[in-house]
Design an enzyme around this catalytic site. Structure first.
Site, mmCIF file in Angstrom:
data_model
loop_
_atom_site.group_PDB
_atom_site.id
_atom_site.type_symbol
_atom_site.label_atom_id
_atom_site.label_comp_id
_atom_site.label_asym_id
_atom_site.label_seq_id
_atom_site.Cartn_x
_atom_site.Cartn_y
_atom_site.Cartn_z
ATOM 1 N N GLU A 175 0.825 -1.205 0.000
ATOM 2 C CA GLU A 175 0.000 0.000 0.000
ATOM 3 C C GLU A 175 0.866 1.266 0.000
ATOM 4 O OE1 GLU A 175 -2.232 -3.073 2.625
ATOM 5 O OE2 GLU A 175 -0.154 -2.485 2.179
ATOM 6 N N GLY A 224 6.334 -1.901 14.391
ATOM 7 C CA GLY A 224 5.573 -0.805 13.795
ATOM 8 C C GLY A 224 4.603 -0.147 14.754
ATOM 9 N N ARG A 225 3.873 -0.950 15.514
ATOM 10 C CA ARG A 225 2.864 -0.379 16.409
ATOM 11 C C ARG A 225 3.469 0.264 17.658
ATOM 12 N NH1 ARG A 225 2.593 -5.730 15.853
ATOM 13 N NH2 ARG A 225 2.842 -7.141 17.630
ATOM 14 N N GLU A 310 -3.303 -6.602 17.529
ATOM 15 C CA GLU A 310 -2.186 -7.139 16.753
ATOM 16 C C GLU A 310 -1.121 -7.707 17.685
ATOM 17 O OE1 GLU A 310 -0.680 -5.776 12.600
ATOM 18 O OE2 GLU A 310 0.550 -4.687 14.071
ATOM 19 N N LYS A 468 -2.202 -11.360 3.016
ATOM 20 C CA LYS A 468 -1.308 -10.625 2.115
ATOM 21 C C LYS A 468 -0.814 -11.537 0.994
ATOM 22 C CE LYS A 468 1.914 -8.237 4.196
ATOM 23 N NZ LYS A 468 2.895 -7.827 5.235
#
Length: 503
Positions: A175, A224-225, A310, A468
């Site tokens: 994305e 990432g989070r 997550e 994905k």
């Protein structure tokens, strides 16, 4: 719960704690002192404090990926000098870059392109910081592969005066890469000067056409989070200033200090985590509602969805065994809007939903009357969920209103509230950078503690991979490739899309 308050006139003070501008009131939870003691024994049995120390020491506690988990180091909470130097060097670079752009004023807009943890943290903070600080640039975000996302972000901007920041740990996220390509094409001959990358893969960023001094690193040991404390938030430093961002880091560091030094019985992240364990695994609550009575925090439920689900939406323990029930479904919306949507469900359905109410005590919007009404509703909802309203109370109320006996009989049951529904209230002294940092770090540590008790790894996310992989196959088919083996429903949907494309 009324009995708990009657048994302990000091329950509120015993069940409330404060740290860095946050006041956290657990008194409306369905927890007696004896239950709380047992929950803290459970945390001790799970070796929460040992795991906490391993986290801050930089041990490889992400066992499935054999990585350290060092996001606290990004805000200065580590004793690892080598990591400190990496972080300090990158912080110096981002500060100098942000200061130069703020002084130069050649840009008017900043477009931040990312997804997941590379988007929702900075997006949340961009909204929240507006409560106290004036943005110097028009900051916009692109996160979705839907073309509307890039179109909306670029609408009305001038390529010559727009800085585009592409944030991707791998610099291969589909994305983000597609949106980056669209932005690069839109920038035209301004792309070389007006594009920046934040990534753990600088070679891929350079291959994309971004110059070396516009590439800022973060590291594999930053999930990432948990990355909002890093160069991932370069757009925030540019827009609000490095000094504001430093205060954000300082608030998180304050919460780190509290988490690592306070005894479990006074340790807000541990208490919040164990309250959640009680609600999830003993009261069998399948969901957790987050309701910020602060419009500037309206993205917080979405942020916590990723942070919580997550991290802890796992069914397998570290040892490869069945984990049982772990993270609840996290959902919510801003108050008072939420009262006109799902509060009917919270009050009168058979489903027990714990609620975290979050409010700011100080009015930073300069509308005192508005803010008093906002706080009144926040406090009233938590009281109503706890107290409820009995059938006898309703009948007397309707009788006093002059309603006939027959009408009372028909209506009364519909106006009763069972009550005894748990909630926690988190009151921020004010919404500034420091309290925002503390608030986010609080929920990070809560999430980690719960993962320790459930014996799961909070720092991987294998559950995102299968979809994905299948999307890559289906994309090839939508572009004219050979049809692969799918179920009949998926095949029909692919055919439907192909027909619409070719019409």
């Amino acid at each position: 719960m009324a009995d708990l308050f009657a048994d302990d006139p000091q329950r509120v003070s015993h069940m409330s704690h404060a740290c860095t501008g946050l006041h956290v009131d657990f008194s409306k939870q369905k927890i007696s002192p004896e239950i709380l003691d047992t929950l803290l024994e459970l945390a001790e049995h799970a070796k929460v404090e040992t795991w906490r120390d391993r986290l801050f020491a930089g041990e490889n506690i992400n066992t499935t990926e054999n990585r350290a988990v060092l996001h606290p180091a990004l805000r200065g909470s580590t004793t690892n000098m080598a990591i400190c130097k990496h972080v300090d060097d990158m912080s110096a670079r981002t500060r100098a870059f942000a200061d130069r752009l703020r002084q130069d004023r050649s840009y008017k807009a900043v477009v931040h392109i990312g997804i997941g943890g590379s988007d929702i943290g900075p997006r949340l903070c961009a909204d929240a910081l507006r409560a106290k600080y004036n943005p110097l640039f028009d900051l916009r975000f692109v996160n979705n592969i839907d073309g509307a996302s890039i179109n909306d972000a670029l609408h009305g901007l001038d390529p010559q005066t727009t800085l585009v920041i592409i944030v991707s740990k791998s610099f291969g996220t589909q994305e983000t890469k597609i949106n980056g390509k669209a932005a690069k094409a839109w920038l035209g001959n301004h792309a070389a000067r007006n594009m920046v990358a934040v990534t753990a893969n600088p070679k891929a960023a350079k291959d994309f056409g971004i110059v070396d001094d516009h590439i800022f690193a973060f590291w594999e040991w930053v999930g990432g989070r948990f990355s909002v404390w890093s160069a991932v938030s370069l757009s925030l430093q540019i827009t609000y200033g490095p000094d504001v961002f430093d205060q954000f880091l300082a608030g998180a560091r304050d919460m780190d200090t509290h988490f690592t030094t306070a005894a479990p019985a006074q340790n807000i992240p541990i208490l919040m985590a164990m309250v959640g364990i009680w609600n999830r695994n003993f009261l069998n609550c399948d969901t957790q509602a987050i309701v910020p009575y602060a419009r500037r925090l309206r993205k917080f439920p979405a942020f916590l969805q990723q942070l919580g689900m997550e991290s802890n939406g796992k069914s397998t323990t570290r040892d490869g065994e069945d984990a049982g029930h772990t993270c609840p479904i996290i959902w919510g919306d801003e108050g008072t809007n939420a009262q006109h949507a799902f509060f009917q469900f919270l009050h009168q359905s058979h489903t027990l939903v714990p609620v975290d109410f979050i409010c700011t005590l100080r009015d930073d919007e300069h509308h005192t009357a508005h803010h008093r009404i906002l706080l009144a509703n926040c406090f009233a909802q938590s009281e109503a969920l706890m107290r409820g309203k009995s059938l006898d109370e309703v009948q007397h109320e309707l009788q006093d209103a002059g309603m006939s006996k027959d009408d009372i009989t028909k209506l009364a049951q519909h106006k009763t509230f069972r009550g005894n529904r748990p909630s926690t209230t988190i009151a921020l002294k004010r919404l500034d950078a420091r309290t925002l940092g503390a608030l986010i770090a609080l929920y990070e540590h809560k999430t980690f503690v719960q993962s320790v008790v459930w014996n799961i790894n909070a720092f991987d996310q294998w559950g995102v991979e299968l979809g994905k992989d299948l999307a890559t196959t289906i994309l090839d088919e939508l572009q004219g490739g050979d049809t692969q083996d799918h179920d009949s429903s998926t095949l029909a949907l692919i055919a439907l899309a192909q027909k619409a494309t070719n019409a």
